[in-house]
Design a protein around this motif. Structure first.
Motif, PDB file in Angstrom:
ATOM      1  N   ILE A  47     -47.905  -2.402 -13.325  1.00 59.87           N
ATOM      2  CA  ILE A  47     -48.185  -1.282 -12.454  1.00 59.87           C
ATOM      3  C   ILE A  47     -49.526  -1.116 -12.487  1.00 59.87           C
ATOM      4  CG2 ILE A  47     -47.653   1.156 -11.851  1.00 59.87           C
ATOM      5  CD1 ILE A  47     -44.871  -0.062 -12.104  1.00 59.87           C
ATOM      6  N   LEU A  48     -50.203  -0.856 -11.151  1.00 57.22           N
ATOM      7  CA  LEU A  48     -51.690  -0.747 -10.994  1.00 57.22           C
ATOM      8  C   LEU A  48     -52.010   0.714 -10.739  1.00 57.22           C
ATOM      9  CD1 LEU A  48     -52.513  -4.237  -9.106  1.00 57.22           C
ATOM     10  CD2 LEU A  48     -52.772  -3.584 -11.530  1.00 57.22           C
ATOM     11  N   SER A  49     -51.188   1.225  -9.927  1.00 57.29           N
ATOM     12  CA  SER A  49     -51.285   2.651  -9.327  1.00 57.29           C
ATOM     13  C   SER A  49     -49.868   3.308  -8.868  1.00 57.29           C
ATOM     14  CB  SER A  49     -52.201   2.856  -8.163  1.00 57.29           C
ATOM     15  OG  SER A  49     -51.517   2.301  -7.075  1.00 57.29           O
ATOM     16  N   ALA A  50     -49.853   4.513  -8.470  1.00 59.22           N
ATOM     17  CA  ALA A  50     -48.838   5.016  -8.159  1.00 59.22           C
ATOM     18  C   ALA A  50     -47.763   4.214  -6.831  1.00 59.22           C
ATOM     19  CB  ALA A  50     -48.932   6.512  -7.528  1.00 59.22           C
ATOM     20  N   ALA A  51     -48.945   3.248  -6.122  1.00 56.30           N
ATOM     21  CA  ALA A  51     -48.154   2.720  -5.114  1.00 56.30           C
ATOM     22  C   ALA A  51     -48.130   1.144  -5.240  1.00 56.30           C
ATOM     23  CB  ALA A  51     -49.035   3.101  -3.464  1.00 56.30           C
ATOM     24  N   GLU A  52     -49.117   0.682  -6.030  1.00 58.33           N
ATOM     25  CA  GLU A  52     -49.409  -0.794  -6.213  1.00 58.33           C
ATOM     26  C   GLU A  52     -49.203  -1.263  -7.422  1.00 58.33           C
ATOM     27  OE1 GLU A  52     -50.696  -2.868  -3.626  1.00 58.33           O
ATOM     28  OE2 GLU A  52     -50.792  -1.121  -2.509  1.00 58.33           O
ATOM     29  N   ALA A  53     -48.809  -2.658  -7.438  1.00 56.47           N
ATOM     30  CA  ALA A  53     -48.245  -3.274  -8.755  1.00 56.47           C
ATOM     31  C   ALA A  53     -48.605  -4.748  -8.582  1.00 56.47           C
ATOM     32  CB  ALA A  53     -47.071  -3.251  -9.085  1.00 56.47           C
ATOM     33  N   GLU A  54     -48.762  -5.534  -9.630  1.00 60.42           N
ATOM     34  CA  GLU A  54     -48.435  -7.187  -9.574  1.00 60.42           C
ATOM     35  C   GLU A  54     -47.333  -7.507 -10.118  1.00 60.42           C
ATOM     36  OE1 GLU A  54     -51.840  -8.465 -11.768  1.00 60.42           O
ATOM     37  OE2 GLU A  54     -53.544  -7.902 -10.275  1.00 60.42           O
ATOM     38  N   ARG A  67     -36.840   2.730  -8.588  1.00 57.56           N
ATOM     39  CA  ARG A  67     -36.299   3.111  -9.859  1.00 57.56           C
ATOM     40  C   ARG A  67     -36.562   2.335 -11.133  1.00 57.56           C
ATOM     41  NH1 ARG A  67     -30.183   3.358  -8.581  1.00 57.56           N
ATOM     42  NH2 ARG A  67     -30.745   1.604  -7.739  1.00 57.56           N
ATOM     43  N   ILE A  68     -37.149   2.533 -12.151  1.00 60.34           N
ATOM     44  CA  ILE A  68     -37.513   1.840 -13.151  1.00 60.34           C
ATOM     45  C   ILE A  68     -36.387   2.344 -14.329  1.00 60.34           C
ATOM     46  CG2 ILE A  68     -39.278   1.224 -14.770  1.00 60.34           C
ATOM     47  CD1 ILE A  68     -41.267   1.782 -12.776  1.00 60.34           C
ATOM     48  N   PHE A  69     -35.704   1.332 -14.826  1.00 59.88           N
ATOM     49  CA  PHE A  69     -34.882   1.601 -15.988  1.00 59.88           C
ATOM     50  C   PHE A  69     -35.285   1.106 -17.543  1.00 59.88           C
ATOM     51  CE2 PHE A  69     -32.262   1.457 -12.396  1.00 59.88           C
ATOM     52  CZ  PHE A  69     -31.552   3.085 -12.424  1.00 59.88           C
ATOM     53  N   ASN A  70     -35.616   1.842 -18.397  1.00 57.12           N
ATOM     54  CA  ASN A  70     -36.066   1.457 -19.664  1.00 57.12           C
ATOM     55  C   ASN A  70     -35.105   0.598 -20.334  1.00 57.12           C
ATOM     56  OD1 ASN A  70     -34.496   3.322 -20.915  1.00 57.12           O
ATOM     57  ND2 ASN A  70     -35.963   4.504 -21.699  1.00 57.12           N
ATOM     58  N   PRO A  71     -35.141   0.004 -21.631  1.00 54.19           N
ATOM     59  CA  PRO A  71     -33.904  -0.865 -22.133  1.00 54.19           C
ATOM     60  C   PRO A  71     -32.696   0.160 -22.453  1.00 54.19           C
ATOM     61  CG  PRO A  71     -36.057  -1.403 -22.998  1.00 54.19           C
ATOM     62  CD  PRO A  71     -36.228  -0.359 -22.212  1.00 54.19           C
ATOM     63  N   GLY A  72     -32.853   1.336 -22.583  1.00 57.54           N
ATOM     64  CA  GLY A  72     -31.789   2.041 -22.857  1.00 57.54           C
ATOM     65  C   GLY A  72     -30.991   2.703 -21.374  1.00 57.54           C
ATOM     66  N   ALA A  74     -32.407   4.590 -19.231  1.00 59.14           N
ATOM     67  CA  ALA A  74     -33.102   5.873 -18.869  1.00 59.14           C
ATOM     68  C   ALA A  74     -34.154   5.692 -17.793  1.00 59.14           C
ATOM     69  CB  ALA A  74     -33.492   6.609 -19.937  1.00 59.14           C
ATOM     70  N   LEU A  75     -34.230   6.632 -16.896  1.00 56.66           N
ATOM     71  CA  LEU A  75     -35.358   6.279 -15.769  1.00 56.66           C
ATOM     72  C   LEU A  75     -36.701   6.621 -16.533  1.00 56.66           C
ATOM     73  CD1 LEU A  75     -33.944   7.942 -12.799  1.00 56.66           C
ATOM     74  CD2 LEU A  75     -34.335   5.639 -12.907  1.00 56.66           C
ATOM     75  N   VAL A  76     -37.784   5.786 -15.916  1.00 58.78           N
ATOM     76  CA  VAL A  76     -39.100   5.841 -16.409  1.00 58.78           C
ATOM     77  C   VAL A  76     -39.798   6.155 -15.276  1.00 58.78           C
ATOM     78  CG1 VAL A  76     -40.935   4.678 -17.623  1.00 58.78           C
ATOM     79  CG2 VAL A  76     -38.616   4.297 -18.273  1.00 58.78           C
ATOM     80  N   PHE A  77     -40.913   6.862 -15.378  1.00 58.86           N
ATOM     81  CA  PHE A  77     -41.887   7.188 -14.293  1.00 58.86           C
ATOM     82  C   PHE A  77     -43.055   6.039 -14.375  1.00 58.86           C
ATOM     83  CE2 PHE A  77     -40.588  11.627 -14.942  1.00 58.86           C
ATOM     84  CZ  PHE A  77     -40.150  11.948 -13.976  1.00 58.86           C
ATOM     85  N   ALA A  78     -43.233   5.601 -12.931  1.00 59.00           N
ATOM     86  CA  ALA A  78     -44.146   4.539 -12.822  1.00 59.00           C
ATOM     87  C   ALA A  78     -45.406   4.476 -13.302  1.00 59.00           C
ATOM     88  CB  ALA A  78     -44.229   4.075 -11.446  1.00 59.00           C
ATOM     89  N   HIS A  79     -45.930   5.717 -13.406  1.00 54.65           N
ATOM     90  CA  HIS A  79     -47.289   5.998 -13.720  1.00 54.65           C
ATOM     91  C   HIS A  79     -47.563   6.153 -15.298  1.00 54.65           C
ATOM     92  CE1 HIS A  79     -45.483  10.206 -14.356  1.00 54.65           C
ATOM     93  NE2 HIS A  79     -46.577  10.347 -15.395  1.00 54.65           N
ATOM     94  N   SER A  80     -46.254   6.112 -16.035  1.00 57.84           N
ATOM     95  CA  SER A  80     -46.288   6.001 -17.355  1.00 57.84           C
ATOM     96  C   SER A  80     -46.647   4.572 -17.917  1.00 57.84           C
ATOM     97  CB  SER A  80     -45.276   6.562 -18.225  1.00 57.84           C
ATOM     98  OG  SER A  80     -43.859   5.702 -17.917  1.00 57.84           O
ATOM     99  N   LEU A  81     -46.504   3.555 -16.952  1.00 58.98           N
ATOM    100  CA  LEU A  81     -46.445   2.091 -17.280  1.00 58.98           C
ATOM    101  C   LEU A  81     -47.680   1.365 -16.935  1.00 58.98           C
ATOM    102  CD1 LEU A  81     -42.678   1.183 -16.502  1.00 58.98           C
ATOM    103  CD2 LEU A  81     -43.841   1.756 -18.839  1.00 58.98           C
ATOM    104  N   ILE A  82     -48.650   2.482 -16.496  1.00 59.01           N
ATOM    105  CA  ILE A  82     -49.956   1.641 -15.348  1.00 59.01           C
ATOM    106  C   ILE A  82     -50.635   0.665 -16.700  1.00 59.01           C
ATOM    107  CG2 ILE A  82     -52.080   2.099 -14.800  1.00 59.01           C
ATOM    108  CD1 ILE A  82     -50.939   4.696 -13.212  1.00 59.01           C
TER     109      ILE A  82
END
Length: 127
Positions: A47-54, A67-72, A74-82
């Protein structure tokens, strides 16, 4: 003539419905395994920004309803994975070409064969 049910009856009904609602949200699978849709592909996401990724080193836009699901599961916010490269299964929205759903994989899930792009495991899932 009583028009409204008594309050204790409503409270009891609400308490009885709570365990059903919590079970429906968690949806555990046998032995903790998750089942991914047939359309899900394997890749590496950054994830590069709130709207862009590679995705597999190529630019991809994030869908507004991503929607991003962690291994459990649960939903994860994209900004926490930048700027964190992560091994994922993913689904691209057919109409827009945007990244729609992502599952962050455990090590065991990442070892299972699945069709994917460059950098992913290119073996087909046996079904």
């Amino acid at each position: 003539m009583t028009r409204c049910p008594p309050l204790p009856s409503l409270a009891l009904a609400a308490l009885l419905a709570l365990p059903l609602a919590s079970q429906a949200q968690q949806a555990p699978t046998p032995a903790g395994q998750r089942h991914f849709p047939e359309a899900a592909l394997r890749g590496e996401l950054k994830i590069l920004s709130a709207a862009e990724a590679e995705l597999n080193g190529k630019p991809v836009r994030l869908a507004p309803g991503l929607r991003i699901f962690n291994p459990g599961n649960a939903l994860v916010f994209a900004h926490s994975l930048i700027n964190q490269p992560i091994k994922v299964n993913y689904v691209i929205e057919a109409g827009t070409g945007m990244l729609h759903t992502v599952w962050i994989l455990t090590e065991a899930e990442a070892r299972q064969p699945r069709k994917g792009g460059e950098g992913g495991n290119t073996a087909q899932t046996a079904r």
